[in-house]
Structure formats: C-alpha cells, structure tokens
Design an enzyme around this catalytic site. Structure first.
Site, PDB file in Angstrom:
ATOM      1  N   ASP A 145      -4.067  -2.988   1.044  1.00  0.00           N
ATOM      2  CA  ASP A 145      -5.244  -2.559   2.183  1.00  0.00           C
ATOM      3  C   ASP A 145      -5.960  -1.713   1.318  1.00  0.00           C
ATOM      4  OD1 ASP A 145      -5.691  -2.031   5.139  1.00  0.00           O
ATOM      5  OD2 ASP A 145      -5.050   0.177   4.240  1.00  0.00           O
ATOM      6  N   GLU A 185      -8.057  -7.976   3.117  1.00  0.00           N
ATOM      7  CA  GLU A 185      -8.779  -8.037   4.541  1.00  0.00           C
ATOM      8  C   GLU A 185     -10.149  -8.521   4.264  1.00  0.00           C
ATOM      9  OE1 GLU A 185      -8.603  -5.179   8.347  1.00  0.00           O
ATOM     10  OE2 GLU A 185      -8.107  -4.421   6.205  1.00  0.00           O
ATOM     11  N   ASP A 189      -1.511   2.815   6.200  1.00  0.00           N
ATOM     12  CA  ASP A 189      -2.073   1.667   5.282  1.00  0.00           C
ATOM     13  C   ASP A 189      -1.163   0.947   4.662  1.00  0.00           C
ATOM     14  OD1 ASP A 189      -4.550   2.999   5.636  1.00  0.00           O
ATOM     15  OD2 ASP A 189      -4.258   4.344   3.952  1.00  0.00           O
TER      16      ASP A 189
END
Ligand SMILES: [Zn+2]
Length: 408
Positions: free
Chosen positions: A194, A278, A360
């Site tokens: 992340d 992501e 996170d």
C-alpha cells in the site's frame, strides 16, 4: 537473460574538461534547436519533414562554412541530439494519435531547449572504455570518476554514454547490455504493497518504509532561496550564484527522494516473487490542490516504474489491483466492506469481526488477498507480458480497466 541497463555516476572533472563538456552540451542543444526549426520550416512550406539523417548531412555541410566551431566537438553530440529530436517527434505523433482515440493526454509539441535549465547533456557512441576509476570517451579522453568500481569494467557491451550536468555537478550514464542470471523465485513470497503519503509503503508482511518528505522538509529553504533569486538584478553575477544555490537545493530534494525509492523498490524486487499495487489515478489525484504537493513529493509513479523494470531483472511480477477494488474499506480479516472510510482514521476497526488493524497494513493485506483470490488469473495475465516501458505505464495510469486482473 540479457537486459539493457544504465549506470549513472558522478564525474570528477577539471576546468578544461568541464569546458569541453559544456561545449559538447552546447553543440547538442544547438543541433536540436536548429533541427526543430528546420522541421517546422519544412512543415510550413508543405515539404516532407527532414529526418535525423537528412539533417545531419545538412549540418555537416554548414560546418564547413558558418558552423566551423562545431569541429571542436565530437560529431556524435549533434548527431545524437538530432536522433533525440526524431524521438521527440515520434512520441508527439503517438500522443496525438492517442488523443484522437479519446485518451486524456496532452499532445505536447517538442520544445526548444533552453540554457535556463542548466548546461544540458549530450550522448556519445563509439569507443567507450571503462577503467576502475575513470571512463574514456571519444574526443574527451579519460575522465575521472568520483566513485570507484560502480561502472562495469568488463563483461558488458557498452552502447553509449550520456554526460549531463545538474546544479554544477557532472554525471555520466552508461548504457550497457548486461547478462544477468535467471531469476530464482524459490522461497519468495507474494506481497501486497500500500503506497501512502505519511508512510511511503506498507508491505503486507508488516514492513514499513517511511516517507522522507524530502520536499516538505526543504520547502522553507527553497522558498527563501527563490526569494533571493528574484531580488537579484537580472543578468548579474550574484543572481547566477543565487540560481546555482537554488538548483542545488532542488537537486538535493530529488536525490533524497530517488534514494529512498531505489532502496525500497530494489528490496521488494529482490525478495518477492510478485507485488500487488493499487492502480492509483495519480494524475487525477494531482488535480486535488490540497494533496498535490504531498503526492508529487512521494513519487508513486516513479515507484511503480522502478519496481516494474527491476522486477523483470529479479523475477518479481508487478500486478495492479483494479481501481475500484475497495482495498481501504474492506476488512482484511473477514471481508466485510465498510460503506465509508474517511482519510482521517489511522486504525481500521471492523464492525463485523471487531478487528483492529493499522489502516495501511489492512490495505496491503487486502491487496495480497486480491491476488490470491484471483490467482487463477495470474497465469492468464502472466502470459500477456508487456515490456515495462514508461509509455505503457503512462497508459496504465489513464485508461479505464476492463479486466479485473492486469499485468503491468
Ligand atoms: Zn472484519
């Protein structure tokens, strides 16, 4: 496996060498700008645009008369600059095409190079030799290196060397074809990563990499130096000095950022068999004024670019979870998805299973879950390997995803 890679290191030049390098960079810039003018003239006159080869021939003829100063520099410098110009045009036409196809890109016509942004750079090909503490280039001779043993002395095929200046320091980047051992992925795990602002990266195995906030920290100093520059009289020696100091502060920020990114991406690429990120819409996020500076300061796009090319060297595949996968809102423990998760809370608390997790880390675990859940898709996507060039990454940042699993 043979890969193309670049080694960049600082040069230790004396005054004579600095002048010679500046002359080469000047010749390269002149050729580029002259070529750009020639191409535009031809376009306006309705003629066929001259290629780099045509232009080089034309330039050589001019050297005999009005451009005799160019004999002082290696013929490679202007020649390679004209090649760069051809590249700039083909990138421009590619973007025009993409724009016509409905993609959100700026066409970006090639610009003139200005001395305002520093001395510039030039590329040389031909007889390049590397020694333990020096590099030998055509026309420039042996140039000392500040770092010993970083450039590959043997076992590589050297293609070209680019000499560049930044904030008063000179660098050489050597392009080489290097034979690297086949990647061994045994015992390596898959990881979800992340990317954030407060923390640069949170890995699903618990590792955390802090963001150095290079720009944020230096911002006060940069603003002060910027004010000094604007107070100095245009064209004065003191203004030049102030500009130099400002450039050094900027380059320090860039170096700190690059160093953290390189260390992190190298470690991930070497120790993981696959990494899931992501698919952030970086360009869209940069439109948010409150976040833009912080986001640009982290360098997420650069993170993805580095991880992709290093992944190819060390056998680490990079996947992008699709943009609408709720990695922040989902509970990595039970799979419950919250309807709302603001930017504020640092801890994820699940209403369904009462789990408390670092925000996170929860997102990183969800990204890991995304790849294991769609692991059937790994092989299907894995076959569709695309070269991780900047161009494909730029596209990856703009086009909407139709498939749920995507290989960068
Ligand atoms: Zn839960």
């Amino acid at each position: 496996m043979i890969v193309l890679r670049a080694y960049k290191t600082e040069l230790d030049l004396n005054h004579v060498q600095k002048t010679a390098c500046a002359k080469h960079a000047g010749a390269a810039r002149f050729a580029y700008n002259w070529g750009l003018s020639r191409k535009m003239e031809a376009y306006r006159a309705g003629e066929k645009r001259p290629t780099a080869i045509d232009l080089h021939r034309e330039l050589n003829a001019l050297k005999k008369t009005e451009l005799s100063w160019m004999y002082e520099v290696s013929k490679c410098a202007p020649q390679e600059a004209l090649r760069n110009l051809d590249q700039a045009f083909s990138h421009f036409f590619r973007r025009v095409k993409a724009k016509k196809a409905g993609k959100q890109v700026k066409a970006g016509f090639p610009k003139y190079k200005s001395k305002k942004h520093g001395v510039g750079s030039f590329r040389l090909t031909g007889a390049i030799h590397i020694f333990e503490a020096a590099i030998q280039l055509p026309r420039l001779g042996q140039l000392r290196l500040k770092e010993r043993g970083y450039l590959p002395v043997s076992g590589v095929h050297l293609l070209s060397a680019t000499v560049s200046e930044r904030a008063g320091r000179w660098f050489v980047a050597v392009q080489a074809e290097v034979e690297i051992p086949d990647a061994d992925t045994t015992g390596k795990a898959v990881a979800g990563v992340d990317l954030g602002i407060a923390r640069l990266a949170t890995v699903s195995d618990g590792a955390q990499i802090d963001n150095p906030h290079a720009l944020k920290q230096a911002l006060g100093k940069i603003k002060r130096l910027q004010r000094t520059v604007s107070r100095r009289q245009q064209g004065s020696a003191n203004r030049k000095k102030a500009v130099q100091r400002l450039a050094r502060a900027h380059s320090r920020v860039a170096n700190i950022r690059q160093d953290t990114l390189h260390q992190t991406t190298s470690r991930l690429a070497k120790t993981k068999s696959a990494v899931v990120l992501e698919d952030l819409n970086v360009r869209g996020m940069l439109k948010n004024h409150c976040l833009a500076q912080a986001i640009a300061d982290v360098g997420w796009h650069e993170f993805r670019r580095q991880l992709t090319y290093k992944g190819q060297w060390y056998g680490c595949q990079v996947f992008l979870a699709d943009r609408y996968y709720p990695s922040t809102k989902r509970c990595s423990h039970c799979g419950n998805v919250k309807s709302e998760m603001g930017l504020g809370p640092r801890i994820y608390v699940c209403e369904a299973c009462q789990v408390h997790l670092d925000r996170d880390l929860n997102a990183a675990l969800n990204l890991l879950h995304w790849i294991t859940a769609s692991s059937a898709g790994i092989h299907a996507c894995g076959e569709d390997v695309r070269p991780g060039s900047q161009a494909t990454l730029a596209e990856a940042g703009t086009e909407p995803q139709s498939t749920s699993c995507r290989f960068v």
